[in-house]
Motif scaffolding. Structure first.
Motif, short mmCIF file in Angstrom:
data_model
loop_
_atom_site.label_atom_id
_atom_site.label_comp_id
_atom_site.label_asym_id
_atom_site.label_seq_id
_atom_site.Cartn_x
_atom_site.Cartn_y
_atom_site.Cartn_z
N THR A 214 35.41 50.64 43.13
CA THR A 214 35.55 50.33 44.71
C THR A 214 35.25 48.69 44.91
O THR A 214 34.25 48.34 44.66
N ALA A 215 35.98 48.28 45.58
CA ALA A 215 36.15 46.78 45.93
C ALA A 215 37.37 46.35 46.59
O ALA A 215 38.32 46.93 46.71
N VAL A 216 37.02 44.91 47.06
CA VAL A 216 38.34 44.28 47.52
C VAL A 216 39.11 43.75 46.40
O VAL A 216 38.40 42.90 45.46
N TYR A 217 40.32 43.84 46.08
CA TYR A 217 40.86 43.14 44.97
C TYR A 217 41.96 42.23 45.44
O TYR A 217 42.51 42.28 46.43
N TYR A 218 41.45 41.05 44.62
CA TYR A 218 42.54 39.84 45.15
C TYR A 218 43.33 39.40 43.96
O TYR A 218 43.10 39.40 42.79
N CYS A 219 44.57 38.92 44.41
CA CYS A 219 45.42 38.22 43.57
C CYS A 219 45.38 36.97 43.61
O CYS A 219 44.70 36.30 44.62
N ALA A 220 45.66 36.35 42.38
CA ALA A 220 45.19 34.79 42.49
C ALA A 220 46.39 33.82 41.50
O ALA A 220 47.02 34.78 40.50
N ALA A 221 46.71 32.62 41.79
CA ALA A 221 47.89 31.97 41.16
C ALA A 221 47.10 30.71 40.55
O ALA A 221 46.32 30.09 41.46
N GLN B 76 51.81 31.65 49.74
CA GLN B 76 51.30 32.79 50.31
C GLN B 76 51.27 33.84 49.06
O GLN B 76 52.09 33.88 48.52
N LEU B 77 49.91 34.33 48.90
CA LEU B 77 49.93 35.65 48.09
C LEU B 77 49.46 36.58 49.00
O LEU B 77 48.42 36.76 49.83
N VAL B 78 50.29 37.81 49.06
CA VAL B 78 49.97 38.83 49.76
C VAL B 78 50.09 40.36 48.96
O VAL B 78 51.00 40.76 48.40
N GLU B 79 48.83 40.72 49.13
CA GLU B 79 48.57 41.94 48.10
C GLU B 79 48.49 43.15 49.04
O GLU B 79 48.60 43.05 50.29
N SER B 80 49.16 44.46 48.61
CA SER B 80 49.48 45.64 49.11
C SER B 80 49.02 46.51 48.09
O SER B 80 48.86 46.31 46.99
N GLY B 81 48.91 47.84 48.50
CA GLY B 81 48.76 49.14 47.75
C GLY B 81 47.51 49.79 47.60
O GLY B 81 47.20 50.50 46.97
N GLY B 82 46.61 49.08 48.38
CA GLY B 82 44.98 49.66 48.18
C GLY B 82 45.11 50.69 48.87
O GLY B 82 46.05 51.31 49.97
N GLY B 83 43.80 51.37 48.85
CA GLY B 83 43.81 52.56 49.83
C GLY B 83 42.51 53.54 49.31
O GLY B 83 41.56 52.99 48.51
N LEU B 84 42.58 54.64 49.78
CA LEU B 84 41.11 55.71 49.18
C LEU B 84 41.78 56.73 48.37
O LEU B 84 42.86 57.17 48.65
N VAL B 85 41.25 56.73 47.28
CA VAL B 85 41.50 57.94 46.28
C VAL B 85 40.49 58.41 45.60
O VAL B 85 39.09 57.91 45.90
N GLN B 86 40.52 59.70 45.18
CA GLN B 86 39.42 60.32 44.64
C GLN B 86 39.18 59.72 43.02
O GLN B 86 40.22 59.20 42.34
N THR B 87 37.99 59.99 42.37
CA THR B 87 37.82 59.70 41.22
C THR B 87 39.03 60.39 40.27
O THR B 87 39.26 61.72 40.40
N GLY B 88 39.51 59.56 39.22
CA GLY B 88 40.29 60.03 38.60
C GLY B 88 41.84 59.79 38.82
O GLY B 88 42.81 59.94 38.19
N GLY C 214 43.25 40.01 49.97
CA GLY C 214 42.59 40.92 49.27
C GLY C 214 43.17 42.40 49.82
O GLY C 214 43.51 42.32 51.08
N THR C 215 43.12 43.35 49.01
CA THR C 215 43.41 44.83 49.42
C THR C 215 42.21 45.57 49.06
O THR C 215 41.74 45.44 47.94
N GLN C 216 41.83 46.59 49.79
CA GLN C 216 40.53 47.33 49.86
C GLN C 216 40.82 48.40 48.77
O GLN C 216 42.09 49.30 49.08
N VAL C 217 40.16 48.85 47.59
CA VAL C 217 40.42 49.91 47.05
C VAL C 217 39.29 50.77 47.11
O VAL C 217 37.94 50.32 46.91
#
Length: 126
Positions: free
Chosen positions: A91-98, A3-15, A119-122
């Motif tokens: 902006t994208a879904v970010y995936y971790c991979a092994a 299992q690979l579980v991503e976290s930490g994504g979210g909505l941020v402003q430019t910069g 994946g986690t959405q950024v």
């Protein structure tokens, strides 16, 4: 079961910045090259960053060099992606991979990876 579980994504402003994490279980983490990929709507999955098994070697897509940093903590079975100076085009879904056991160095192609997270959405607003 791996299992690979991503976290930490979210909505941020430019910069802005986000720190993504990927917690791995069901595998001997230190034996696997790790990578981050992303996929934006309507686009193919693309390479972002990779790190070798010891954490001593990294590689990045040109689009993120100087802004993103990949790291790993083998004691915690976790790989990180620090994203700075974010742009709307990040902006994208970010995936971790092994990658598979026995793979050395760093790998930039999706075909080198055998285990993927959900994946986690950024999202970066302009």
């Amino acid at each position: 079961q791996v299992q690979l579980v991503e976290s930490g994504g979210g909505l941020v402003q430019t910069g802005g910045s986000l720190r993504l994490s990927c917690a791995a279980s069901g595998l001997t983490f230190s034996r696997h090259v790790m990578g981050w990929f992303r996929q934006a709507p309507g686009k193919e999955r693309e390479f972002v960053a990779t790190i070798n098994r010891s954490g001593g070697t990294t590689d990045y897509a040109d689009s993120v060099k100087g802004r993103f940093a990949i790291s790993r903590d083998n004691a915690k079975n976790t790989v990180y992606l620090q994203t700075n100076s974010l742009k709307p085009e990040d902006t994208a879904v970010y995936y971790c991979a092994a990658a598979g056991v026995g793979v050395w160095g760093v790998r930039t192609t999706p075909q080198s990876y055998v285990h993927w997270g959900q994946g986690t959405q950024v999202s970066v607003s302009s």
